[in-house]
Design an enzyme around this catalytic site. Sequence first.
Site, PDB file in Angstrom:
ATOM      1  N   CYS A 141      44.444 -14.955 -37.831  1.00  0.00           N
ATOM      2  CA  CYS A 141      45.219 -16.190 -37.687  1.00  0.00           C
ATOM      3  C   CYS A 141      46.707 -15.918 -37.883  1.00  0.00           C
ATOM      4  O   CYS A 141      47.550 -16.482 -37.174  1.00  0.00           O
ATOM      5  CB  CYS A 141      44.731 -17.226 -38.697  1.00  0.00           C
ATOM      6  SG  CYS A 141      42.988 -17.668 -38.533  1.00  0.00           S
TER       7      CYS A 141
ATOM      8  N   CYS B 136      43.244 -15.780 -43.257  1.00  0.00           N
ATOM      9  CA  CYS B 136      42.703 -15.014 -42.121  1.00  0.00           C
ATOM     10  C   CYS B 136      43.799 -14.138 -41.511  1.00  0.00           C
ATOM     11  O   CYS B 136      44.861 -14.635 -41.117  1.00  0.00           O
ATOM     12  CB  CYS B 136      42.131 -15.977 -41.075  1.00  0.00           C
ATOM     13  SG  CYS B 136      41.609 -15.186 -39.546  1.00  0.00           S
TER      14      CYS B 136
END
Length: 521
Positions: free
Chosen positions: A124, A121
């Site tokens: 993230c 991600c």
Amino acid sequence: MRRGSAHAQRRRPARSWESRGGPPAPPPPCVQSFPSARPRPASLSGSSSLGRRCLFLLRGLCSSPVASMAPRRRGAGLRLCATVFLLDMAFCKGFVEDLDESFKDNRKDDIWLVDFYAPWCGHCKKLEPIWNEVGLEMKSIGSPVKVGKMDATSYSSIASEFGVRGYPTIKLLKGDLAYNYRGPRTKDDIIEFAHRVSGALIRPLPSQQMFEHVQKRHRVFFVYIGGESPLKEKYIDAASELIVYTYFFSASEDVVPEYVILKEMPAVLVFKDETYFVYDEYEDGDLSSWINRERFQNYLTVDGFLLYELGDTGKLVAIAVIDEKNTSNEHTRLKSIIQEVARDYRDQFHRDFQFGHMDGNDYINTLLMDELKVPTVVVLNTSNQQYFLLDRQIGSAEDMAHFIRDILDGTVPAQGGDSILQRLKRIIFDAKSTIVSIFKSSPLMGCFLFGLPLGVISIMCYGIYTADTDGGYIEERYEVSRSEIESQEPVEESKEQEPSDGATLGPRVQEPKDVLEKKKD
């Protein structure tokens, strides 16, 4: 609420000590009650920002004689700086624990602030350095909250148990309760959330000094005044649901400032915008819904995230869409008119309206599927996606107030909505916007994504069409050849009959020997 105020309060005693030459005064009792306002240990001071010491060393190397040294010594200095940077990263990561399946059984004894992430991600990865700073800051101020992170793809069962549906997801786990964080992903906002939720649900205000401190510290907060009552039970229930957004306090009547006038007791008040509002059950309805509506300041700088949050309040949002870089009179005038209405007509409109301004029209154009000229004023109903555009010239705050009253009366036509036609229009608009954005950002990628499927489909259609054409041609040739054969059969039969008829007319001519041999063969 005011971010960064805790750091300012921690530094003020040091400056006053140096200027006055005396020892620093002890912090007031109210500071000791708030973890975010505790003094930071001297050993960790200045370590909250990742790479700050490395940047300091870089500036020192560039401005010192090291910059003019031989390349070998300069390289050694840069390697030293890189080593400090890596040590700083490792130092920050040391305060963020990597969690595994044992976390499920061991977590209930502590309060945890957990980041559920996925390794692939992008958001993230962007949050990771901020999260390391959060872990360092929480440890340095002595917070009881532990900071950790968990790979939700490796431990999907635990992540699904906590209701993780997207990445990254930030949750504060306190006993059997799990609180979702929905604010901006900045260090100060996340730390403020952790302090608010990890502390007491209802915080007492025992003195006027404490009340004044809270009023300076928080831009919006709620206070219950009175003793035990059914209203207090509703207040506690609302606080358990909305503690993720704002602070809840309780106080006696003598603690509240003198300018507060209460008609009856007990009461629930909200303090914001340098004034206060009292909850009225008959006019405001459910207490939890009222708190959810009043948890914002009356005038805000609106962006996409905040507009999404305002959708839960059920209020109409009057926005001055301007270009903040443009200092012309028209842009500043509309903004000041909205601010004046929010301030001077607060008692009339605060129950139904939220006010603010937005920089630029890109987001609002996407929301309305229209092209708005800047500057302008638009009123949004975020609950049903309707909006109202100006139908008159706005020259003063009174004109704007009259326009708002017409909206409340229903005399101004609403546009947009959530009908089936509008939903279809939204799907087409989103698809068109996506395609245009792809081609603008990367034309080659757009050609590959859309050109390749179109090319394959074109080849398939061409193949199907040519296959049908060839089949029809073969069938036509077969029918033609079959008709020719049928037409030639009577001719051959007639030729075969001619010799028999000719035999009666004359003697049969003897055929050559070679012809007879061929027939025999």
